[in-house]
Design a protein around this motif. Structure first.
Motif, short mmCIF file in Angstrom:
data_model
loop_
_atom_site.label_atom_id
_atom_site.label_comp_id
_atom_site.label_asym_id
_atom_site.label_seq_id
_atom_site.Cartn_x
_atom_site.Cartn_y
_atom_site.Cartn_z
N THR A 45 10.93 11.46 14.07
CA THR A 45 9.50 11.13 14.07
C THR A 45 8.96 10.96 12.66
O THR A 45 8.20 10.03 12.38
N ALA A 46 9.38 11.86 11.74
CA ALA A 46 8.89 11.77 10.35
C ALA A 46 9.29 10.42 9.75
O ALA A 46 8.49 9.77 9.07
N ALA A 47 10.51 10.00 10.02
CA ALA A 47 10.98 8.72 9.46
C ALA A 47 10.18 7.55 10.03
O ALA A 47 9.86 6.60 9.32
N LYS A 48 9.83 7.62 11.31
CA LYS A 48 9.16 6.48 11.95
C LYS A 48 7.64 6.47 11.79
O LYS A 48 7.02 5.43 11.58
N LEU A 49 7.03 7.65 11.89
CA LEU A 49 5.56 7.74 11.87
C LEU A 49 4.97 7.14 10.59
O LEU A 49 3.97 6.41 10.64
N HIS A 50 5.60 7.43 9.45
CA HIS A 50 5.01 6.98 8.18
C HIS A 50 5.26 5.50 7.93
O HIS A 50 4.50 4.85 7.22
N LYS A 51 6.29 4.95 8.56
CA LYS A 51 6.48 3.49 8.53
C LYS A 51 5.34 2.83 9.30
O LYS A 51 4.76 1.84 8.87
N LEU A 52 5.03 3.41 10.44
CA LEU A 52 3.99 2.84 11.31
C LEU A 52 2.62 2.90 10.62
O LEU A 52 1.90 1.91 10.57
N ILE A 53 2.30 4.05 10.07
CA ILE A 53 0.95 4.26 9.54
C ILE A 53 0.73 3.45 8.26
O ILE A 53 -0.38 3.04 7.94
N THR A 54 1.85 3.18 7.51
CA THR A 54 1.71 2.39 6.27
C THR A 54 2.08 0.92 6.49
O THR A 54 1.96 0.12 5.57
N LEU A 55 2.54 0.59 7.70
CA LEU A 55 3.03 -0.77 8.02
C LEU A 55 4.12 -1.19 7.04
O LEU A 55 4.18 -2.34 6.62
N ASP A 56 4.95 -0.22 6.63
CA ASP A 56 6.01 -0.50 5.67
C ASP A 56 7.30 0.20 6.11
O ASP A 56 7.41 1.43 6.01
N PRO A 57 8.30 -0.56 6.59
CA PRO A 57 9.53 0.07 7.10
C PRO A 57 10.38 0.74 6.02
O PRO A 57 11.32 1.46 6.35
#
Ligand SMILES: [Zn+2]
Length: 446
Positions: free
Chosen positions: A325-337
């Motif tokens: 979740t930590a790896a994915k959540l911050h990609k989502l919130i910043t729109l940056d994979p």
């Protein structure tokens, strides 16, 4: 005749993910363990010719990692799993959790909930837990029996608690707790003021002094919700982290859970004072508390670990889900994979988690001189095939079910998926009995 050194255990074969300074990944590697300590990490053939081991753990075809570090939990609350879902933090605490705790929490409850949680943690590859709750002395005793490592915080809160009627009783309990466990090889006793909104300023300052005088960690919930920030500004004139800085209680002793709502200035304060932060993405998502500013914390070199929080707000103790979740959540919130790579996410659960708890001299990586807290993962279940990058596999595909062996301080607690120190059937039975009691007390029959 071969000149070999006698050791206790040799873990050999498989991929060793060391998480050392160079992030070495050793294929067909081995780890030599003696007296609970790692004495060599390297090539399997070399270690086999140098060491004679009493015990062998075959990791051929598997992956060997440092034990995972759960930086924030309330283990006894495992008995409250699923008791109330889909509520915000204040409603959840005031209308379900605090009443359920007042009606149920005693030493027997804490012991039973702890055993239930510890069985899940061991099965999930966790070797160190930072916990805060009531009757923490009982948690410590259960942890020593189970064999896990704990940073354990006896809670301090400004209303009558299940184990202490008032502040003076709580401080007496804390003194006894810290004196009893100080210097124990597995247990780091700690003081845990619940949060700035449940513990007054004088008591926060006293808790800080206690931590410094007794050289023990101070564990606290901090800046978890926007409501907490607004109330802190209304009542104290400052945001929560700023407020603690003004009280003079931020220090390297502090382990702060959540820190969802910290502005740039507050992140600077945390970095300056060496505060360890524990990110709990799933608990924050489930209670709709917000998204902690993890990339900004990492860029300021703040030590950040990962936690599950209690099973009442998650609803499990699986650190694998938090890593994913930590790896994915911050990609989502910043729109940056590219934000929070798989390797960075895995660091949060291992070496950075150790740093957040100020234990990185002992744990968090597989290196000579560190304690032998080691987990072996099965990599051939159908959902792991095919394997490409090891961090990608560990972060995005591995589940708690893939853990097959686990040791803490060189002592094996899980062998071929069997718990060696806990009676799982008995734990399940005891847990179900207490759970029925909790439900009956919350909803008395009419
Ligand atoms: Zn918590």
């Amino acid at each position: 005749m071969k000149n070999t050194t006698q050791i206790d255990t040799l873990v050999s074969g498989g991929i060793i993910v060391t998480m050392d300074h160079n992030r070495r990944v050793i294929h067909d590697g081995a780890i030599a363990i003696s007296g609970g300590q790692i004495v060599a990490v390297g090539d399997r053939h070399e270690l086999h010719s140098s060491y004679e081991a009493l015990n062998h753990i075959d990791a051929n075809g598997r992956t060997v990692i440092p034990g995972l570090i759960n930086g924030h939990a309330h283990i006894p609350m495992t008995l409250f799993r699923g008791l109330a879902d889909d509520e915000d933090l204040d409603d959840w605490l005031e209308h379900t959790i605090f009443p359920a705790e007042a009606m149920n929490v005693d030493e027997a409850f804490v012991r039973c909930g702890t055993r239930l949680g510890l069985a899940e943690l061991i099965r999930g590859g966790v070797t160190t837990v930072c916990d805060m709750y009531y009757y923490e002395n009982a948690v410590a005793e259960e942890m020593v029996v189970a064999g896990l490592r704990g940073v354990l915080g006896q809670v301090l809160i400004d209303f009558p608690a299940p184990d202490c009627v008032d502040y003076n009783a709580a401080m007496d309990t804390l003194h006894r707790f810290v004196e009893r466990w100080h210097g124990h090889p597995l247990i780091t006793p700690s003081i845990a003021p619940h949060a700035p909104y449940t513990v007054g300023d004088d008591h926060l300052i006293a808790a800080h002094r206690f931590a410094i005088e007794h050289n023990c960690p101070l564990i606290i919930h901090l800046a978890e919700t926007q409501h907490e920030v607004l109330e802190s500004i209304r009542l104290k004139g400052h945001r929560p982290v700023e407020h603690l800085a003004r009280l003079g209680v931020l220090s390297e002793a502090m382990v702060a859970a959540h820190v969802v709502w910290a502005d740039d200035h507050e992140l600077e304060l945390l970095a300056q004072h060496g505060v360890g932060v524990v990110h709990n993405p799933q608990s924050n998502m489930k209670l709709a508390s917000g998204v902690a500013r993890l990339p900004q914390m990492l860029s300021r070199n703040i030590s950040v670990g990962l936690g599950t929080d209690g099973s009442a707000s998650n609803n499990d103790l699986s650190l694998w889900e938090e890593i994913d979740t930590a790896a994915k959540l911050h990609k989502l919130i910043t729109l940056d994979p590219k934000v929070v790579s798989a390797q960075e996410a895995f660091e949060l659960a291992t070496i950075h988690g150790a740093r957040a708890l100020h234990l990185d001299h002992m744990i968090g990586s597989l290196e000579v001189g560190k304690r032998a807290d080691i987990v072996v993962i099965q990599m051939d279940p159908i959902d792991q095939i095919p394997l490409r990058s090891i961090y990608s596999a560990l972060v995005y595909a591995t589940k708690a079910n893939d853990v097959c062996d686990l040791m803490v301080d060189g002592r094996v607690l899980l062998r071929d998926r069997q718990l060696t120190t806990l009676d799982e059937d008995l734990i399940r039975e005891e847990g179900l009995v207490l759970r029925r009691q909790i439900i009956e007390r919350l909803q008395p029959s009419v």
